[in-house]
Scaffold this motif. Structure first.
Motif, short mmCIF file in Angstrom:
data_model
loop_
_atom_site.label_atom_id
_atom_site.label_comp_id
_atom_site.label_asym_id
_atom_site.label_seq_id
_atom_site.Cartn_x
_atom_site.Cartn_y
_atom_site.Cartn_z
N VAL B 249 -20.35 12.13 57.86
CA VAL B 249 -21.62 12.02 57.12
C VAL B 249 -21.45 12.42 55.66
O VAL B 249 -22.42 12.53 54.93
CB VAL B 249 -22.71 12.92 57.74
CG1 VAL B 249 -22.99 12.51 59.16
CG2 VAL B 249 -22.32 14.39 57.67
N TYR B 328 -27.04 11.33 46.85
CA TYR B 328 -25.81 12.05 47.19
C TYR B 328 -24.60 11.13 47.02
O TYR B 328 -23.58 11.52 46.47
CB TYR B 328 -25.90 12.58 48.62
CG TYR B 328 -27.13 13.42 48.86
CD1 TYR B 328 -27.28 14.67 48.24
CD2 TYR B 328 -28.16 12.97 49.66
CE1 TYR B 328 -28.41 15.43 48.43
CE2 TYR B 328 -29.31 13.73 49.87
CZ TYR B 328 -29.43 14.96 49.25
OH TYR B 328 -30.55 15.71 49.43
N TYR B 398 -23.40 18.05 50.00
CA TYR B 398 -24.87 18.03 49.96
C TYR B 398 -25.49 19.23 49.25
O TYR B 398 -26.25 19.09 48.30
CB TYR B 398 -25.44 17.92 51.37
CG TYR B 398 -25.21 16.56 51.99
CD1 TYR B 398 -26.00 15.48 51.64
CD2 TYR B 398 -24.18 16.35 52.90
CE1 TYR B 398 -25.79 14.23 52.20
CE2 TYR B 398 -23.97 15.10 53.46
CZ TYR B 398 -24.78 14.04 53.10
OH TYR B 398 -24.57 12.81 53.64
N LEU B 399 -25.18 20.44 49.73
CA LEU B 399 -25.86 21.62 49.19
C LEU B 399 -25.05 22.20 48.04
O LEU B 399 -23.95 22.71 48.25
CB LEU B 399 -26.04 22.69 50.27
CG LEU B 399 -26.81 22.28 51.52
CD1 LEU B 399 -27.12 23.50 52.37
CD2 LEU B 399 -28.09 21.55 51.17
N VAL C 992 -34.42 20.47 55.91
CA VAL C 992 -33.50 20.21 54.81
C VAL C 992 -32.63 19.01 55.19
O VAL C 992 -32.14 18.93 56.32
CB VAL C 992 -32.64 21.45 54.53
CG1 VAL C 992 -31.58 21.15 53.49
CG2 VAL C 992 -33.53 22.60 54.06
N LEU C 993 -32.47 18.07 54.25
CA LEU C 993 -31.65 16.87 54.47
C LEU C 993 -32.12 16.08 55.68
O LEU C 993 -31.31 15.58 56.46
CB LEU C 993 -30.17 17.25 54.64
CG LEU C 993 -29.49 17.97 53.48
CD1 LEU C 993 -28.07 18.33 53.85
CD2 LEU C 993 -29.52 17.14 52.23
N GLU C 995 -33.21 13.23 55.82
CA GLU C 995 -32.82 11.81 55.74
C GLU C 995 -31.52 11.53 56.47
O GLU C 995 -31.24 10.39 56.85
CB GLU C 995 -32.72 11.35 54.29
CG GLU C 995 -31.71 12.12 53.44
CD GLU C 995 -32.34 13.31 52.73
OE1 GLU C 995 -33.05 14.09 53.38
OE2 GLU C 995 -32.11 13.46 51.51
N LEU C 996 -30.70 12.56 56.71
CA LEU C 996 -29.45 12.32 57.45
C LEU C 996 -29.74 12.12 58.92
O LEU C 996 -28.87 11.69 59.68
CB LEU C 996 -28.51 13.51 57.29
CG LEU C 996 -28.03 13.82 55.87
CD1 LEU C 996 -27.10 15.01 55.89
CD2 LEU C 996 -27.34 12.62 55.29
#
Lengths: 178, 462, 1021
Positions: B249, B328, B398-399, C992-993, C995-996
């Motif tokens: 991912v 992203y 991501y973070l 959080v996130l 959309e994944l």
């Protein structure tokens, strides 16, 4: 006794073309070619000698099928039957696309090795087997045509003549007491 | 049916006869060991010792000896893994795909290319094995073995497990292919052998080969089928390697273009390595008349083609990243170009996309020194490609809170150098004890005496 | 490994060797009053457990360096669990007290292994801070003093007691002065022991001081109201909080109480969309500052001016006479006016505080609060927090030190933690008797003739007055690990205390009788034994709260003007304390170093925080080193941290670092020599320091190295106005067009159906202050190793829960930028806002880590947990790479039993703190948050034994348990009635996130700020 003894005539050439030519000639004279020994595969020779196409391909296919089946069954047994786990929220109840790569690889593996082994069995090749040569250079640059002397109406002279005519460098004879 | 048209330059120059071929190719095997060989072999072995040492400390002290960290879990290890696997692919490609395409020019290079495959895959295998935190059990536990304590199996969803199957299959099939192809030549050497020990060894491995036409017939069927299955195999292997990334991912990894793009890259780097090796080999082993300028030219064209394909892939990636509208993804690719690792990205671009374009110039394509230089460039570029994909994608995902930098430790560098040691150790042994060129095949493409009463061409087998 | 002795652990050995038990029985000089205790039938205690503790106590001390000659463990009352007997695997809980915090001690097989806040406390309501959590480690610290010391040599109690008594008598006879130097005494029994001592030696005077002094507040309140106390600040009643450099959520006074009460006013709901407004003026970026709605950078030397102008602004608003201020005050932009405005709207419901230690500034603050009518409302002088003790002030003590006859340092270390340290050191050499009851051979103890090592609080009895009328008990949960003795006992013995019977002083009885005489009689209870056991059992006892009065004021604000320093210096140096390290007394506790600073995320060092503006001006940057000089005090090689939010012209560095004695290694730089004196009290803001760049580099070990959110939708925030208008503000569903009917995102697979439980966490980012207590609590609960500075530098800290802190930088036109490239160009970073986001394993339903593990070492449980099977892990690190939240941690080395990691997991003593319910991970395996699965299992088991369903509150993970703000909620998502289901239904809840579509089981509540600005400007660009 005569029946126990196998006698061969070997025509030794230094050129692939001549071998092919002589083989054709001899066959046309109704002489059976026992075998030929060449340092590299001479195209058309097996046809000229009248060797049927090998059916190793069938063996290969069967091996591949076995591999494919093994992979599918084993993966189903592991991931569905024996040890179903919750993995990344994916269901664990059937064959899923993520099993395809392993299925594919195993198919190839079984095909390759199955066929390799069949080949060695069929050609009776095994590690350390002592070679049976007519001339040391038959793996280098000489070509050999081997004809078995049949007890029945075998015209040795004719054969020799043909071989010479086709440009054999040398003609040898050998008798095997089996 | 192929006809050697007079326009096409001969694949073997210098009017060699079958006897000359045997003599030329067996010379390095039968002559005295040269100083040069000892020098090269010595160097290789020294690097091999580095490998052993660095692997030992990373196994006994822990992976903390490497530069990887909480965010960048893979770096040099997997970079080098993909790098070596990629190199390996050229061998299979040359011997299998070119065989299917009836490309006769492959014949004088496929032996060494396949050898390269085998050794490269051995080098590659080191990294997935030793990047495991618990290397003392990992290699066994990654296999689907039944367990005395009851059900405990592997995860067939994991690309890493696919790797296990792909790499091991690839290695063993290539080995089989290589060995089968060598049996007739081993027989030739056996029959030239003068010392009993040589006789014994080559006899052992040549399995009593005597060049019988019946055997040849079956032999060719087997080679053809092996070639047939090796082709999808080689494609599948790098596809699966690329899936290690493509199925994740992580932005920059999560890309469907990876399989074709990785395969193209593999061929690209593989041919680079083949050129590097052969240009040395043909000089040192005096095989210029077998590995001709024509061969080099042909390989340069392949490099030009695959290099451009890789370049296209890079551009496509960027377009898709922008087109996806996922911030992203967009960031990941901008970060490659302009982020802290910009230098890696731009070295990759220069080496892989720009420099191969020089091969449009025919005279450069036929200049061994220039090609040699380029082949090195290509491999540097491909190493950077893997580094860029792996490290620059991971180090800023991501973070932002877990964004970090990565830099290698001496241990990691040592392991990489060490794998070259391993590779060349084997390659030197190969060049010393095995025929670097497939004699049987080469003999079959020699120009032959015209025959009195046969109008039929003598054909070379496929 | 400093301690090679093998320790007896677990009950097996005990069971195997009955004669061992026999032996231990004989060991006790005086028989235990078992029968008496057993007769206390109202608590059906079994003697087995107590016996067990006895044996355990014996065995531990027996194998310690010398045999312990008595068993102090008696009459301890189990807190929650009252088992038939100690069963291995079943923890016992006892109430106790850490410093001023009521705690509950979890013991396993007789070993204290974890502290938790005491939920029965009306002060902390169950919160416990990072330092408190870490303090259990010091019990098993191999650097502890195992024996009494005489002139640096190991000695015996009998010997030193005899000699000390003789010398004291001699000194007393000569009429030479004796001093007992202690910290603020919050234990009434301790105080009475000291009084007994003074009675026995009349020349004795009591000196009270603190490394971090609050004298300013005591004095101010004495001046203004005649009460030398620190009042109780009621943030729970304050709609407006204006703080001038007081880090009341981090390190200022009773932070646990403040945090709890403050956060109750910070969480708006749809029904009741109100929250307090918090305005912070400060120089350095404090934890409190990061939580403020408005934060105005203010150099400390301008604080006086700012307060005066605030006073005037308020006076103007209230039509009172303004102060004649020396200059027109132009500080902190419009901050003062803004504050005045909101304060005037919240008369009686506001609170103005200052972190200054200057009595006159504090007096001015008192005047402001008086004007606003906050006394009796938000400030309570009657139910005060602390009361000043002692007769002699510390400065006087230092002056006279050379001429004293004897000094007893009661658990204090002035040689280290005061500016006068060196001076004192030389003076001590002249004194005929110097005694310290230090826990370690610290800076002071090492220059004293005698050291009578104190016991750990987990080995001691005590009684603490947490704040006026709120008592908390300390019970021993283990026999002294070494041959140490409680300081109170030592004092009593040296002063031949009246309570001594047949040569032994029993502090337990002393406390008991004290409580009977002074607390029980006010409690209104009838049966003392019942009351006593009940109180011990609860750990806390509250006397009725007094009604807070409005005090009479004796000070005119106008008189203060002249006294307050309004001269604005250059280069103000702020000496602050860190959440973990505090004053440095626990300098050898590895967790206090390993826990990242909540703001800077730096571990294992103190550093000079510099504003970007000044850094550029001085040509220094992060990683540079500088020297700091003020008068005679100078330090070199100080690492620099460029700190967003740092006020221009101000520099900050933490105290408490640079311990040289009684620690494994010296960490950081000791800044106490810089502490100054102003208006008779210590001052921690020093004007006009010289800072010069030095050659060289120093890399600080930070756990977070990228500080902005890059405009990503990870933290969602809105202003209160927007929230009031729409509770879902800033939380709009960006994926609405990708949802199915059931509101779930499109999924390739049919989802796993979680019957039964499905555990989840809800985290409220409005409540979370970022205090990092959860980080330490989690680490100790789950045996997370300390890895040290170098490994943190390599970005390999092992914390299972981290707190991400993001800055947003305000530009001139009030927009906030978060993109690296944008804010790098800004000349100044002093106007920032920050947000704290706790981040741990999100236990995703479609966990990316699970799919990629080749050996199924990480899989999902049927109750929704993402599990790690350590034994199966082969360490490919693929899972960590594929984790979008990057919460997985890899064991790069073997951290236990490894001399390279010499913290506590590598020696037998230190290992006693390890939680037996959690595997100690080996080298080469991955680990991560398990949502405290061991606690979940325990909770399930209990419910099962009691034949009921699990209900909310049965299970609390370590992080949620310790959180002083109650920001973390754990529960069963499948149970509609549970708190977490309600939290998840909250309009503020988001993933959080999302959309994944990995479907995390953790949800966050949007951050709401009580600010006037509109969404456009707060939006993270």
């Amino acid at each position: 006794m005569a029946s126990k003894n196998k006698k061969y005539i070997y025509g030794i050439f230094d050129d692939a073309g001549s071998v092919l030519g002589s083989v054709k000639k001899l066959r046309s004279q109704g002489v059976d070619i026992h075998d030929c020994y060449t340092p590299f595969p001479v195209h058309g020779l097996e046809a000229a000698m009248g060797i049927k196409r090998s059916n190793l391909t069938v063996g290969a296919f069967i091996c591949g099928a076995i591999g494919c089946l093994t992979a599918i069954v084993f993966q189903l047994y592991v991931m569905v039957g024996d040890w179903p786990m919750i993995i990344g929220g994916k269901p664990n109840d059937a064959y899923y696309p993520s099993f395809i790569p392993v299925t594919f690889e195993l198919t190839i593996l079984f095909t390759a090795f199955g066929m390799g082994i069949l080949f060695f069995i069929r050609t009776k090749m095994v590690h350390g087997k002592v070679e049976d040569l007519v001339d040391l250079r038959q793996t280098d640059d000489l070509f050999v045509v081997a004809i078995e002397e049949k007890s029945s109406h075998f015209d040795k002279e004719a054969v020799n003549r043909t071989l010479i005519a086709e440009g054999a460098l040398e003609i040898r004879e050998r008798e095997y007491n089996k | 049916m192929s006809y050697e048209s007079p326009i096409r330059e001969p694949l073997v120059t210098g009017g060699k006869t079958a006897g000359d071929v045997t003599a030329d190719i067996c010379r390095p095997l039968e002559g005295k060991t040269t100083k040069l060989w000892w020098l090269g072999f010595g160097l290789a072995v020294i690097c091999l010792c580095i490998l052993v040492y660095t692997l030992a400390i990373s196994s006994f002290r822990g992976l903390g000896m490497w530069g990887i960290n909480k965010t960048v879990g893979w770096a040099w290890d997997i970079t080098n893994f993909v790098f070596w696997v990629g190199i390996g692919h050229a061998g299979t490609l040359i011997s299998a795909i070119l065989l299917l395409f009836r490309q006769k020019w492959r014949m004088s290079i496929n032996r060494s290319a396949e050898a390269m495959t085998i050794f490269a895959v051995m080098c590659a295998a080191i990294f997935p094995l030793f990047h495991m935190g618990r290397v003392w059990i990992g290699p066994i536990w990654a296999l689907p073995l039944p367990n005395a304590l009851g059900s405990l199996w592997v995860n067939f969803n994991s690309p890493l497990l696919w790797d296990v199957f792909a790499i091991s299959t690839y290695f063993s099939v290539s080995l089989l292919f290589w060995y089968l192809g060598m049996i007739p030549d081993l027989a030739t050497i056996r029959d030239r052998a003068t010392t009993p020990i040589r006789k014994f060894m080559y006899r052992f491995f040549s399995m009593g080969w005597n060049g019988s036409a019946r055997t040849w017939a079956r032999y060719e069927v087997v080679s053809l089928i092996l070639a047939g299955i090796s082709t999808p195999l080689v494609l599948s292997v790098h596809t699966i390697v690329s899936m290690d990334f493509a199925t994740s991912v992580i932005p920059g990894w999560h890309t469907t273009i990876f399989p074709p793009y990785f395969v193209a890259g593999a061929i690209f780097s593989g041919f680079g390595m083949v050129l590097t090796l052969l240009i040395i080999a043909r000089k040192v082993l005096k095989l210029e008349s077998y590995i001709t300028i024509g061969h080099l030219d042909a390989m340069c064209r392949v490099i030009l083609l695959t290099g451009s394909m890789v370049g296209l892939a890079y551009i496509t990636e960027f377009f898709i990243a922008w087109y996806s509208g996922v911030e992203y993804e967009r960031y990941a690719f901008l970060n490659r170009m302009a982020g802290p690792y910009w230098w890696a990205y731009w070295s990759m671009m220069t080496c892989n996309v720009i420099s191969p374009q020089l091969f449009w110039v025919k005279s450069w394509r036929r200049n061994p020194n220039f090609i040699f230089f380029m082949s090195i460039i290509v491999n540097i570029g491909m190493w950077f490609e893997r580094f860029v994909i792996i490290v620059t994608s991971l180090h800023r995902d991501y973070l932002p809170s877990s964004w970090v930098m990565y830099s290698p430790t001496p241990t990691e560098i040592g392991i990489f150098i060490g794998t070259f040691g391993l590779f060349f150790t084997f390659f030197f042994l190969f060049a010393r004890f095995l025929p670097v060129i497939n004699m049987a095949e080469v003999k079959s493409i020699l120009p032959h005496k015209p025959h009195a009463d046969s109008h039929e061409e003598v054909h070379t087998p496929q | 490994m400093e301690n090679k002795t093998q320790y007896w652990k677990g009950t097996e050995e005990l069971n195997r060797e009955p004669e061992f038990v026999q032996l231990s029985k004989n060991e006790f000089a005086e028989g235990l009053p078992l029968e008496e205790v057993l007769s206390e039938s109202d608590l059906n205690l079994s003697s087995n457990r107590r016996d067990f503790l006895k044996y355990f106590g014996f065995s531990v001390s027996a194998v310690a360096l010398a045999a312990c000659n008595k068993a102090p463990v008696k009459n301890v009352i189990p807190y929650v669990v009252q088992p038939e007997e100690i069963t291995p695997g079943i923890p016992n809980y006892y109430a106790s007290t850490y410093k001023n915090t009521p705690v509950v001690v979890k013991t396993r097989e007789g070993r204290p292994i974890k502290l938790e806040g005491n939920t029965k406390s009306t002060v902390t309501h169950g919160g416990l801070d990072a330092a408190g959590q870490a303090s259990v480690v010091t019990l098993y610290d191999s650097k502890r003093l195992p024996l009494p010391m005489k002139n640096g040599e190991r000695s015996k109690w009998a010997v030193i007691d005899k000699e000390i008594k003789a010398k004291l008598a001699e000194v007393n006879a000569k009429g030479a002065a004796i001093r007992v130097v202690s910290g603020p005494v919050s234990g009434p029994a301790t105080q009475s022991i000291i009084n007994d001592f003074k009675a026995a030696y009349p020349t004795t005077k009591h000196v009270v001081y603190e490394g971090i002094s609050y004298d300013g507040i005591y004095s101010a309140n004495e001046m203004c109201f005649g009460k030398a106390v620190i009042p109780t600040y009621r943030f729970g009643n304050a709609d407006v909080v204006v703080s001038f450099g007081a880090d009341f959520l981090g390190t200022w006074l009773n932070t646990l109480q403040y945090t709890r009460e403050y956060t109750t006013k910070r969480v708006p709901t749809k029904e009741n969309p109100v929250m307090s407004r918090h305005i912070q003026f400060e120089g350095n970026m404090s934890l409190t500052g990061t939580n403020a709605d408005y934060r105005f950078p203010l150099r400390p030397s301008q604080e006086g001016q700012a307060l005066m102008s605030l006073y005037n602004a308020l006076a103007k608003g209230l039509g009172l006479t303004q102060l004649a201020t020396p200059t027109k005050l132009e500080v902190a932009g419009n901050g003062v006016e803004e504050s005045a405005k909101v304060l005037l709207n919240a008369k009686g419901k506001s609170l103005v505080i200052s972190g200054s230690n200057d009595p006159y500034i504090q007096s001015l603050v008192n005047q402001i609060n008086l004007m606003l009518g906050n006394y009796g409302q938000t400030i309570d002088l009657d139910n005060y927090y602390l009361q000043r003790g002692g007769e002699v002030s510390f400065p006087e003590f230092v002056k006279e030190a050379g001429s004293l006859g004897a000094v007893v340092f009661l658990n204090t270390n002035p040689v280290f933690d005061t500016a006068a340290g060196e001076q004192l050191k030389t003076a001590l050499a002249k004194i005929s008797l110097t005694v310290s009851t230090a826990y370690y051979a610290d800076e002071t103890a090492s220059v004293c003739q005698y050291v009578a090592p104190n016991s750990h609080f987990l080995e001691s009895w005590n009684l603490t007055e947490v704040s006026r009328g709120k008592y908390s008990f300390t019970q021993p949960t283990i026999s002294p690990v070494f041959e140490t003795r409680q300081a109170e006992e030592s004092l009593a013995i040296w002063s031949n205390n009246a309570a001594i019977t047949n040569n032994t002083f029993n502090y337990y009885d002393y406390i008991r009788s004290y409580a009977k005489a002074n607390i029980f009689n006010q409690s209104g209870a009838t049966n003392f034994d019942a009351w006593w056991n009940e109180s011990l059992h609860n750990g806390v006892f509250d006397l009725p709260v007094l009604t807070a009065q409005v005090p009479s004021n004796n000070v005119l604000a106008s008189d203060l003007v002249s006294k307050i320093n309004t001269k604005v210096g250059t280069n103000d140096l702020i000496l602050y304390t860190k959440v973990g390290m505090g004053d440095g007394s626990d300098g050898n506790n590895p967790w206090l170093h390993e826990v990242p600073d909540p703001v800077s995320k730096v571990t294992w060092d103190n550093y000079l925080a510099v504003s970007k503006y000044d850094a550029d001006a001085m040509g220094i940057e992060q990683g540079s080193i500088v020297s700091i000089t003020k008068g005679s005090a100078t330090v070199e090689n100080v690492p620099v941290l460029v700190q967003p939010g740092q006020a221009r012209g101000s520099f900050a560095i933490a105290l408490g670092y640079g311990r040289t004695h009684g620690v494994k290694e010296t960490i950081g730089i000791n800044m106490y020599p810089f502490v100054g004196m102003e208006n008779g009290t210590a001052t921690y803001t020093i004007a006009d320091v010289t800072i010069t760049k030095m050659d060289g580099e120093y890399e600080l070990a930070q756990t977070q190295t990228h500080h902005s959110i890059e405009g990503r939708d990870i933290v969602r925030e809105a202003s209160l106005a927007e929230f009031t208008h729409d509770a879902g503000a800033a939380n709009d569903d960006k994926l609405h067009n990708q949802r199915e009917e059931d509101g779930k995102l499109f999924n390739l697979w049919k989802e796993f159906d979680y019957k039964g439980h499905k555990w989840g966490l809800a985290i409220d980012m409005n409540a979370c202050t970022g205090c990092s207590a959860c980080v330490v609590a989690c680490s100790l609960e789950n045996n997370v190793p300390v890895v040290g500075r170098d490994e943190v530098r390599r970005r390999r800290e092992m914390h299972w829960i981290r707190i991400d802190r993001y800055y947003a930088f305000r530009t001139e036109n009030n927009a906030y930028v978060t993109k690296e490239d944008d804010y790098d160009e800004m000349a100044d970073h002093q106007n920032v806002k920050a947000v704290h986001q706790p981040m741990m394993c999100q236990h995703c339903e479609s966990a990316p880590c699970e799919t990629v593990c080749p050996v199924l070492a990480t899989t999902h449980s049927s109750d929704g947990l993402n599990q790690m099977t350590y034994n199966r892990c082969i360490g490919t690190k693929y899972c960590a790479n594929n984790c979008p939240y990057k919460v997985r941690r890899f064991n790069w080395f073997r951290y236990n039993d490894n001399d390279k990691f010499n913290y506590y997991m590598n020696n037998d003593l230190g290992k006693m703190v390890i939680n037996p319910d959690v595997t100690v991970r080996t080298r080469g395996v991955m680990e991560k948050c398990s949502m405290c699965v061991q606690r979940i299992q325990a909770g399930k088991l209990n419910a099962k034994l009691e034949g009921r369903k699990i209900k909310d509150g049965d299970i609390t993970p370590a992080c949620a348990q310790t959180c002083p703000a109650g920001a973390i909620v754990f529960g069963d998502m499948n149970d509609e009635t549970s708190r977490i289901s309600k939290e998840f239904a909250n309009e503020r809840a988001y993933q959080v996130l999302e959309e994944l579509n990995v479907k995390p089981s953790v949800r966050y509540m949007t951050k709401i700020r009580n600010v006037e600005v509109t969404k456009e400007t707060t939006a993270q660009h």
